[in-house]
Design an enzyme around this catalytic site. Sequence first.
Site, PDB file in Angstrom:
ATOM      1  N   ASN A  10       3.997   2.409   3.708  1.00 28.25           N
ATOM      2  CA  ASN A  10       4.548   3.329   2.978  1.00 28.25           C
ATOM      3  C   ASN A  10       3.545   4.704   3.002  1.00 28.25           C
ATOM      4  OD1 ASN A  10       5.397   5.221   0.803  1.00 28.25           O
ATOM      5  ND2 ASN A  10       4.704   3.612  -0.836  1.00 28.25           N
ATOM      6  N   TRP A  11       4.124   5.572   3.585  1.00 31.04           N
ATOM      7  CA  TRP A  11       3.249   6.839   3.791  1.00 31.04           C
ATOM      8  C   TRP A  11       2.967   7.744   2.528  1.00 31.04           C
ATOM      9  CZ3 TRP A  11       3.992   9.237   9.386  1.00 31.04           C
ATOM     10  CH2 TRP A  11       3.339   8.367  10.462  1.00 31.04           C
ATOM     11  N   LYS A  12       3.929   7.518   1.578  1.00 35.80           N
ATOM     12  CA  LYS A  12       3.648   8.065   0.427  1.00 35.80           C
ATOM     13  C   LYS A  12       3.815   9.738   0.488  1.00 35.80           C
ATOM     14  CE  LYS A  12       1.381   4.184  -1.881  1.00 35.80           C
ATOM     15  NZ  LYS A  12       0.431   3.844  -2.946  1.00 35.80           N
ATOM     16  N   HIS A  93       9.010   2.231  -6.745  1.00 39.10           N
ATOM     17  CA  HIS A  93       7.799   2.069  -6.714  1.00 39.10           C
ATOM     18  C   HIS A  93       7.026   2.304  -8.193  1.00 39.10           C
ATOM     19  CE1 HIS A  93       3.568   2.813  -5.161  1.00 39.10           C
ATOM     20  NE2 HIS A  93       4.055   2.102  -4.201  1.00 39.10           N
ATOM     21  N   GLU A  95       4.495   4.062  -8.584  1.00 36.55           N
ATOM     22  CA  GLU A  95       4.259   5.727  -8.790  1.00 36.55           C
ATOM     23  C   GLU A  95       5.443   6.628  -9.286  1.00 36.55           C
ATOM     24  OE1 GLU A  95       2.475   5.954  -4.827  1.00 36.55           O
ATOM     25  OE2 GLU A  95       0.698   4.730  -5.706  1.00 36.55           O
ATOM     26  N   GLU A 164       3.867  -5.589  -6.414  1.00 36.03           N
ATOM     27  CA  GLU A 164       2.657  -4.536  -6.336  1.00 36.03           C
ATOM     28  C   GLU A 164       1.958  -4.471  -7.647  1.00 36.03           C
ATOM     29  OE1 GLU A 164       3.111  -1.869  -2.480  1.00 36.03           O
ATOM     30  OE2 GLU A 164       4.037  -0.619  -4.228  1.00 36.03           O
ATOM     31  N   GLY A 170      -4.361   0.961  -4.242  1.00 36.39           N
ATOM     32  CA  GLY A 170      -5.181   2.361  -3.820  1.00 36.39           C
ATOM     33  C   GLY A 170      -6.706   1.917  -4.574  1.00 36.39           C
ATOM     34  N   SER A 209      -3.630  -2.632  -1.836  1.00 36.14           N
ATOM     35  CA  SER A 209      -5.216  -2.770  -1.013  1.00 36.14           C
ATOM     36  C   SER A 209      -4.950  -3.756   0.313  1.00 36.14           C
ATOM     37  CB  SER A 209      -6.039  -3.000  -1.924  1.00 36.14           C
ATOM     38  OG  SER A 209      -6.159  -1.697  -2.922  1.00 36.14           O
ATOM     39  N   GLY A 230       0.059   0.837   1.818  1.00 34.19           N
ATOM     40  CA  GLY A 230      -0.164   2.473   1.728  1.00 34.19           C
ATOM     41  C   GLY A 230      -1.259   2.932   2.727  1.00 34.19           C
ATOM     42  N   GLY A 231      -2.303   3.132   1.993  1.00 30.66           N
ATOM     43  CA  GLY A 231      -3.369   3.847   2.736  1.00 30.66           C
ATOM     44  C   GLY A 231      -3.779   3.348   4.221  1.00 30.66           C
TER      45      GLY A 231
END
Length: 252
Positions: A10-12, A93, A95, A164, A170, A209, A230-231
Amino acid sequence: MFERPYIVGNWKMHGTRAMLSEARAIDRGAERLMKVEVALAPPFTLIHATRKEAGLIGVGAQDCHPAEGGAHTGDISAAMLKDSGAGFVIVGHSERRADHGETDADVKAKAEAALAVGLNAIVCVGETEADRDAGKAEAVVARQLDGSLPQGESAAAKVTVAYEPVWAIGTGRTPTVEDIGAMHCAIRQRLNAIYGEDGAAIRILYGGSVKPENAAELLGADEVGGALVGGASLTAESFLGIVAAAHEALEA
Ligand code: 13P
């Protein structure tokens, strides 16, 4: 772990066309690791180009509007995603739930809109740190599942669930393998209650993470069918490290 784990990046809100080289490298790397199903969810603006650059991996979106169309400035419908080359969409999600006030009912409507046009849906759930500290993590996730999962014929076949925990996103912190296993088993029970026997085949991803260094351990937890990353999905090097860990775990 499931027979064919599913590792989704997920590149957000990251990525311009300069990052297509990473998508290409991920696609080429995935070719050597075919026991794992690999997918990327870039921002809307890169879906079409990613689909063209990366022929092997899945490509999807990070959100959709529940309506088919209309006066919704700035929003994107599920049909538009499909037209741009997406095969799936992430909905709910944390966020989006936090930044845009999305409720379980909103998430369900988005998931059903996605399924209606032939997209698959990755439905995200997860507790906050306060929920976990209060001993309410499983109850919160059960409520999210009840309210957010799409209904309808063959819905179960098109759904993936991503667990999640909000406090693990993150932050570099993760639950223990035992805690992940316990939550994923609770989610499986809920899926069986909601979808009957079709619930057994739904993959439940862990997200929060995940890195190349901890992927093998986290993917080894009970009922974990893959990861939502994610990251660490932003470079081919780290994302393929996670895919390789899943591949190796299957061979072990
Ligand atoms: P991180 O892997 O950066 O913790 O993000 C997880 C996530 O939110 C994926 O959807």
